[in-house]
Design an enzyme around this catalytic site. Structure first.
Site, short mmCIF file in Angstrom:
data_model
loop_
_atom_site.label_atom_id
_atom_site.label_comp_id
_atom_site.label_asym_id
_atom_site.label_seq_id
_atom_site.Cartn_x
_atom_site.Cartn_y
_atom_site.Cartn_z
N LYS A 1 53.30 38.49 37.38
CA LYS A 1 51.98 37.93 37.48
C LYS A 1 51.30 37.74 36.13
O LYS A 1 50.79 36.65 35.82
CB LYS A 1 51.17 38.89 38.36
N THR A 2 51.31 38.79 35.32
CA THR A 2 50.63 38.73 34.03
C THR A 2 51.19 37.60 33.18
O THR A 2 50.46 36.86 32.53
CB THR A 2 50.82 40.06 33.28
N GLN B 1 47.75 45.30 47.68
CA GLN B 1 47.32 46.18 46.60
C GLN B 1 45.81 46.32 46.53
O GLN B 1 45.25 46.69 45.50
CB GLN B 1 47.87 45.69 45.26
N ASP C 1 41.91 37.64 38.03
CA ASP C 1 43.03 38.49 38.38
C ASP C 1 42.57 39.58 39.34
O ASP C 1 41.39 39.89 39.41
CB ASP C 1 43.59 39.12 37.08
N GLU C 2 43.50 40.17 40.07
CA GLU C 2 43.20 41.24 41.02
C GLU C 2 42.10 40.81 42.00
O GLU C 2 41.18 41.57 42.30
CB GLU C 2 42.76 42.53 40.29
N ARG D 1 54.95 50.90 40.90
CA ARG D 1 54.82 50.95 39.44
C ARG D 1 56.16 51.31 38.82
O ARG D 1 56.38 51.16 37.63
CB ARG D 1 53.80 52.00 38.97
#
Length: 744
Positions: A38-39, A252, A221-222, A603
């Site tokens: 994603k980043t 998430q 984002d998020e 993670r």
DNA sequence: CTAAACACTGTTTTT
DNA sequence: CAGTGTTTAG
């Protein structure tokens, strides 16, 4: 026309990633599963926009933390040098808008950002003014309700209109008064930084249009963790220029308790017609074992769109569940395992992370790390600025920037002591309220207040003079200002003259604060004192995370969002902690806890361990813990290692007891954590019969006398006062003591 | 007015 | 158990 740069930007991307990067105009929803790159996609997309001729100042990128913002800025800068894209968090953006357009909005740009603590003090003050001294509703709870109201863009009036019971009506009253006090102090609470910009964008069409035009391309984002105020901001900035790109993953979403609304992402397509939707499902981070375990877990959520998570990564080590006997052994077990992995050269310390549901669990870990000489960092950002001495100094600084700042005034007016006590302060406060002036202004006319005389009057007058004098140098860089405050206020003198050893540490902490502020202004000389204060106020926990040093990272599940580590340990995966007690009532809340667990698991890149223990000390009490329901939801392949070494636990009784708990758990739908434990059949005999007065010997502490015996069974505890002076409490079943003498 | 002793209480996650 | 608020002694 693609330049050579453009092809670089697309290098190594999968077709869906490429689609996301090259989408320019119109709404875009990127559903990005955990670890799906994603980043990378976001940064490339920003760079791509720039390469297509979009001007940097027309792009607004919103991240969840300042650290993430800094990283994105840095990466974009690397891809397309010389471009300064505006990357920030929602809160920083809000603060910036309020300062920038302050004049137009009738807001004093020197406002102070109030943290939760400041906010609660002000709510408490509002309670006093309202004459509500009932202890029925704590300031904390009322403040929480006000915060929620602001998140939902409810003004005091709107809130009042919907208030329909005693609690909400009380909140309505307090909310009115709180707002009044907050505005009078020229303060902004965290929610204001979203609430006010959202309201202005809604009500001030001219301003809205300007900003919409300025931020032609908005990227968030998020997005699954945005609340209503944030949604409103995003929405209003994307009317004339509807180039809003949001990235997120409903699985998430872990901030519902803070007002975030998962509907924002679920309804995005409906809210923004002609949205292009791109799904990123391929995971590049984790082994198959880890990803599979995480998917099987999250699949237990009923409120969920099914989603495949696939990876081409190797199978890897199986995910392991580690069962320990008690919290101490759990902490040590994890630390020792990490140490062994490093000694075997398998991983470095920095490759490891330990996630906790609650911060309180970090204490036991800390001692285990120290004991075994393993380097670690507990990622809890504000700990340093939260120290009393630093908060005091910061309060001085805030008062200098914003003389109306009531909270800061009250904090330092008698710090160091100037003989100004509670009674005098109450009089000063009511004097200021009567004349509708700031506390500082009131302090300036203390001679007019008949009721304040003698030492108190001198103290108030001195304080006023001090602040006035300091304020003659408004442009001093932060670190010099702190030194000035330290000297002129006698704060330094007080600490130096003190005999208390801790005061030397306090002074050292302030020196560290000076260093931090110096670094801050050295990085960019245009940064002011006000900028420094804002940065501290808006810092997040992870912002303090040091990625470079070779240390094990310890943080909460929440802080772990967006990060990745080769080896991850989840601690205390127990019923009552994960899922947390407070979520056990509602299925909805349990699903959020499950998502939290999912976030933690995903993670991990190579190895994942989920730990729990049977017995845990909690606020001085030992409690039997039941393994988390989530552990039972994991797939069969997950391996289980029972490391409970304690042989002397009355296992049969324990099993019987656990059976009962599970039976009640089944009848109520979900397990609940027992508050107290029934006495075990074996009574207190397991650990030997102790009674007060006995003289005993302990291997480490030596000879001592039993001073108190309490509890039953496995909970039986002893207090022993040792000859060396200390008094210790032990669990009778656990401690190895030799009775030297029946009774003294 | 201050400091120290005491009693009380409450417990997630955070910008 | 710790952190906070309250009471008390000086």
């Amino acid at each position: 026309m693609p330049s050579p740069e453009t092809s670089d930007l697309l290098a190594g991307l999968t077709p869906p990633q490429r689609d996301a990067v090259t989408h320019v105009d119109g709404p875009l929803l990127i559903l990005a599963g955990a670890g799906s790159g994603k980043t990378r996609v976001i940064t490339r997309r920003v760079a791509y926009l720039l390469s297509q001729g979009v001007r940097a100042h027309n792009i607004l990128a919103i991240t969840f933390t300042n650290k993430a913002a800094g990283e994105m800025r840095h990466r974009v800068e690397q891809l397309v040098p010389g471009n300064k894209v505006f990357v920030s968090t929602f809160h920083s953006l809000g603060a910036r808008l309020l300062r920038q357009y302050g004049e137009r909005l009738n807001i004093d740009r020197n406002f102070t950002i109030y943290d939760v603590d400041d906010r609660n003090r002000l709510v408490k003050a509002a309670l006093g003014t309202a004459g509500i001294d009932d202890v029925k509703f704590t300031p904390d709870r009322l403040a929480g309700a006000i915060s929620k109201a602001k998140n939902m863009l409810l003004t005091p009036k709107l809130y009042e209109a919907t208030a329909n019971d005693f609690f909400t009506q009380t909140v309505a009253k307090v909310y009115h008064l709180y707002e009044k006090k907050l505005r009078a102090a020229n303060g902004m609470d965290f929610d204001d930084l979203l609430y006010l910009p959202a309201l202005f964008l809604k009500l001030n069409e001219e301003l809205r249009r300007d900003l919409d035009h300025r931020f032609k391309y908005v990227l968030i984002d998020e997005y699954q963790d945005t609340n209503q105020a944030q949604y409103e901001i995003a929405r209003r900035l994307s009317v004339n220029e509807p180039n809003l790109c949001v990235v997120g993953d409903p699985d998430q979403s872990i901030y519902k308790w803070r007002g975030s609304d998962i509907k924002n992402i679920l309804d995005f397509e409906r809210d923004f017609p002609a949205t292009k939707v791109i799904t990123l499902e391929q995971n590049y981070r984790s082994t198959q074992s880890i990803l599979h375990a995480a998917s099987v877990l999250i699949d237990h959520n009923k409120q969920r769109k099914k989603k495949a998570l696939v990876t081409a990564n190797p199978q890897g080590e199986p995910v392991r569940v580690l069962t320990f006997d008690n919290g101490l052994e759990e902490a040590e077990g994890v630390v020792v395992r990490i140490k062994e992995a490093v000694q075997a050269k398998k991983f470095r310390y920095r490759d490891h992370a330990i996630f906790l549901r609650i911060n309180a669990l970090s204490r036991t870990l800390e001692s285990a790390f120290v004991k075994h000489g393993v380097p670690f960092q507990i990622v809890k950002g504000l700990a340093f600025f939260d120290r009393k001495e630093n908060k005091d100094i910061l309060a001085y600084l805030r008062l200098l920037v914003n003389p109306a700042d009531t909270v800061s005034f009250l904090r330092v007016v008698n710090e160091p002591p100037r003989g100004v006590g509670k009674v005098s302060l109450d009089r000063l406060v009511s004097y200021a309220a009567d004349l509708d002036i700031t506390l500082l202004a009131a302090a300036g006319q203390v001679h007019k207040i008949a009721d304040i005389r003698g030492k108190a009057a001198t103290g108030v007058r001195d304080f006023h003079r001090l602040i006035a004098e300091l304020r003659t140098q408004p442009d001093l860089p932060p670190h010099e200002m702190i030194r000035l405050v330290l000297d002129k206020s006698n704060y330094r003198k007080q600490l130096q003259e003190s005999t208390d050893e801790e005061d030397a540490d306090r002074l050292a902490n302030i020196e560290e604060l000076i260093t931090a502020s110096k670094q801050f202004s050295d990085e960019d000389s245009s940064r002011t004192l006000s900028d420094f204060l804002e940065q501290i106020a808006l810092a997040s926990d992870v912002d303090s995370w040091d990625e470079e040093s070779d240390r094990v990272s310890v943080m909460t599940f929440h802080a772990a969002k967006g990060l990745e580590f080769p080896v991850v340990y989840l601690m205390a995966v127990e019923q009552g902690l994960l899922p947390h007690d407070r979520s056990l009532g509602k299925d909805e809340d349990i699903e959020e806890e499950r998502r939290l667990c999912f976030v933690g698991m995903t993670r991990a890149m190579k190895e994942l361990y989920l730990c729990h223990s049977r017995l845990r000390e909690f606020r001085g009490q030992a409690l039997y813990q039941v393994a988390s329901m989530f552990l039972e939801e994991l797939p069969r392949e997950v391996s289980h290692d029972d490391l409970a070494a304690r042989k002397n636990l009355p296992r049969a009784a324990l099993d019987e007891w656990r059976g009962k708990v599970n039976a009640t758990a089944a009848s109520t739908g979900y397990g609940t954590q027992p508050r107290t434990l029934p006495p075990l059949k074996s009574g207190g005999s397991v650990g030997g019969d102790y009674e007060a007065g006995q003289v005993v010997q302990h291997a480490e502490y030596g000879i001592g006398q039993v001073t108190d015996v309490s509890g039953f069974g496995a909970l039986r505890k002893l207090k022993v006062r040792f000859a060396t002076g200390g008094e210790k409490t032990f669990v009778a079943d656990m401690v190895k003591l030799t009775v030297v003498q029946r009774k003294a």
